[in-house]
Design a protein around this motif. Structure first.
Motif, mmCIF file in Angstrom:
data_model
loop_
_atom_site.group_PDB
_atom_site.id
_atom_site.type_symbol
_atom_site.label_atom_id
_atom_site.label_comp_id
_atom_site.label_asym_id
_atom_site.label_seq_id
_atom_site.Cartn_x
_atom_site.Cartn_y
_atom_site.Cartn_z
ATOM 1 N N PHE A 112 1.167 -1.063 -0.157
ATOM 2 C CA PHE A 112 -0.126 -0.176 0.022
ATOM 3 C C PHE A 112 0.688 1.143 0.222
ATOM 4 C CE2 PHE A 112 -2.505 -3.008 1.550
ATOM 5 C CZ PHE A 112 -4.193 -2.909 0.906
ATOM 6 N N THR A 113 2.118 1.552 0.639
ATOM 7 C CA THR A 113 3.229 2.664 1.428
ATOM 8 C C THR A 113 4.420 2.217 0.528
ATOM 9 O OG1 THR A 113 2.853 1.997 3.450
ATOM 10 C CG2 THR A 113 1.064 2.986 2.950
ATOM 11 N N LYS A 201 -9.473 -0.500 2.951
ATOM 12 C CA LYS A 201 -9.704 1.081 2.597
ATOM 13 C C LYS A 201 -8.571 1.497 2.163
ATOM 14 C CE LYS A 201 -12.834 4.193 2.142
ATOM 15 N NZ LYS A 201 -13.969 5.272 2.686
ATOM 16 N N SER A 202 -7.240 1.302 2.848
ATOM 17 C CA SER A 202 -6.542 2.493 2.846
ATOM 18 C C SER A 202 -5.222 2.490 4.035
ATOM 19 C CB SER A 202 -6.514 4.068 2.849
ATOM 20 O OG SER A 202 -6.667 4.724 4.305
ATOM 21 N N SER A 204 -1.803 4.143 6.946
ATOM 22 C CA SER A 204 -1.350 5.633 6.359
ATOM 23 C C SER A 204 -0.131 5.591 7.740
ATOM 24 C CB SER A 204 -1.750 6.830 6.465
ATOM 25 O OG SER A 204 -3.473 6.734 6.425
#
Ligand SMILES: Cc1cc2nc3c(=O)[nH]c(=O)nc-3n(C[C@H](O)[C@H](O)[C@H](O)COP(=O)(O)OP(=O)(O)OC[C@H]3O[C@@H](n4cnc5c(N)ncnc54)[C@H](O)[C@@H]3O)c2cc1C
Length: 376
Positions: A112-113, A201-202, A204
């Motif tokens: 994701f990141t 969803k995400s 962070s």
């Protein structure tokens, strides 16, 4: 054919080189791989290797290709290929000509990141980094309830971490069907894993780790996230080569992309189908290398699907198509005790859960039309 280049030195590349020499190829053999380590067992990385007392170097495979097969090994990254001229280019600009090319560059983990607190597990160095971090007992959110996510969850619990695992639907159901998936999920819960049925969803960064936002709006804060959400084929270097079909590397049933270019392993849709598991990579590499030398005389791909996992004290082996429906015949043992030999005769599948059985016998049971009273 006098000069063959193998791009990628995972199990598919290693097996392809071994097959070429066994079949009498005496020309120049060059293997190019970007991983700094010799070929190792990836399946071991998410299993025993997460144990801090294990020696990660034990995952290195015997390198017959290099030692006895007179192979030139280049540590480097292939960045391009001119398929008409028969030349691959490396990141440092070196060009290596070939008259036969085997593509075995595998895949890389999706994430994701780029945050350092988000871990993935694909390489030996990934395993060393993850193991070292888990040894400090951080809180961990694992995204993905396939074999990789569940095996890492098992290893993280064994190291004493608080573990939450996010998976939409029943973990392991896609890979092993609901009967076995329920057993593995119950074992995970018994070992203290909190399983959350949701979509992510995400992800962070925060000041102390990472926040995972779920589709219902809730958030999970943890020091470490492990993403086990699948992989992407290492085909970037093939862009513009004319070898990709709609962005994918797709071969015929003998691994051929062109007469002098074949592919094997996780990187390829072999015969139009992608089968990213260990035994498939080996079978595909044998066939692709044979097709490079002998063309149409190579056998067509035809292997019994096979997969295994070790998690939460359970070893599960499954042969044949995934049993998505139907109750199995319990040949021996019991599902309640989580130790059983199972058969789906109409489907052609069999599974051994904490039940010692050599793989060839499991394959025979899977393929038999009737269930024996006992296999003992
Ligand atoms: C942690 C983990 C656990 C697994 N557990 C199981 C299991 O229990 N059972 C099972 O059946 N399967 C399992 N698998 C899947 C199995 O390991 C793979 O299917 C298999 O390793 C694929 O082999 P491969 O040679 O095709 O690709 P890879 O092993 O990915 O090898 C590709 C090689 O190519 C190199 N490379 C990539 N791009 C380039 C480039 N541009 N230039 C030069 N070199 C390049 C890479 O460095 C790598 O060494 C697991 C995988 C992982 C990651």
């Amino acid at each position: 054919m006098h000069n063959i280049v193998i791009a990628g030195h995972g199990i598919a590349g290693l097996t392809a080189g071994d097959t070429l020499r066994r079949q009498g190829f005496e020309g120049t053999l060059t293997v190019i791989g970007e991983d700094p380590h010799p070929t190792y067992s990836r399946p071991a990385l998410s299993k025993a290797a997460l144990d801090p007392t294990a020696d990660l170097m034990d995952t290195i495979l015997p390198t017959t290709t290099h030692d006895t097969h007179h192979t030139t090994t280049i540590h480097g990254c292939v960045t391009g290929v001119d398929a008409d001229a028969g030349v691959v280019t490396l990141a440092d600009g070196i060009q290596v000509p070939y008259d036969g090319l085997i593509i075995a560059t595998g895949t890389r983990a999706r994430r994701f990141t780029d945050d350092p607190n988000e871990y993935t597990l694909r390489t030996l160095d990934d395993a060393a980094a993850l193991r070292s971090r888990l040894s400090t007992k951080p809180s961990v959110t694992i995204i993905g309830g396939g074999p990789l996510g569940m095996e890492v969850a098992s290893g993280a619990r064994a190291l004493g971490c608080r573990v939450r695992l996010v998976q939409f639907g029943l973990p392991m159901a896609v890979q092993m069907g609901p009967v076995i998936a329920h057993i593995l999920t119950a074992a995970a819960t018994d070992h203290g894993v909190e399983i959350i049925d949701a979509l992510v969803k995400s992800v962070s960064p925060t000041s102390s780790g990472l926040t995972v936002e779920l589709d219902d709006g809730s958030v999970l804060d943890s020091e470490v996230v492990v993403s086990a959400i699948g992989d992407s084929a290492n085909t970037d270097w093939l862009e513009g080569s004319g070898l990709l079909t709609d962005g994918r590397l797709v071969s015929d049933s003998q691994g051929r992309i062109r007469d002098n270019i074949v592919a094997a392993g996780d990187v390829v849709w072999f015969n139009g189908q992608r089968c990213p598991v260990w035994t498939s990579a080996i079978e595909e590499a044998r066939i692709a290398a044979t097709a490079l030398l002998h063309g149409n005389d190579a056998p067509e791909i035809s292997y019994q699907p096979y997969f295994w996992t070790d998690q939460f004290g359970l070893n599960v082996k499954i042969s044949g198509p995934v049993p998505h429906e139907g109750d199995p015949v319990v040949v021996e043992g019991s599902l309640a005790e989580r130790s059983a030999l199972l058969h789906w005769p109409e489907l052609g599948s069999a599974a051994a859960i904490n039940y010692r059985m050599p793989v060839p016998r499991l394959h025979r049971l899977a393929k038999s039309a009737t269930t024996p009273v006992s296999t003992a």
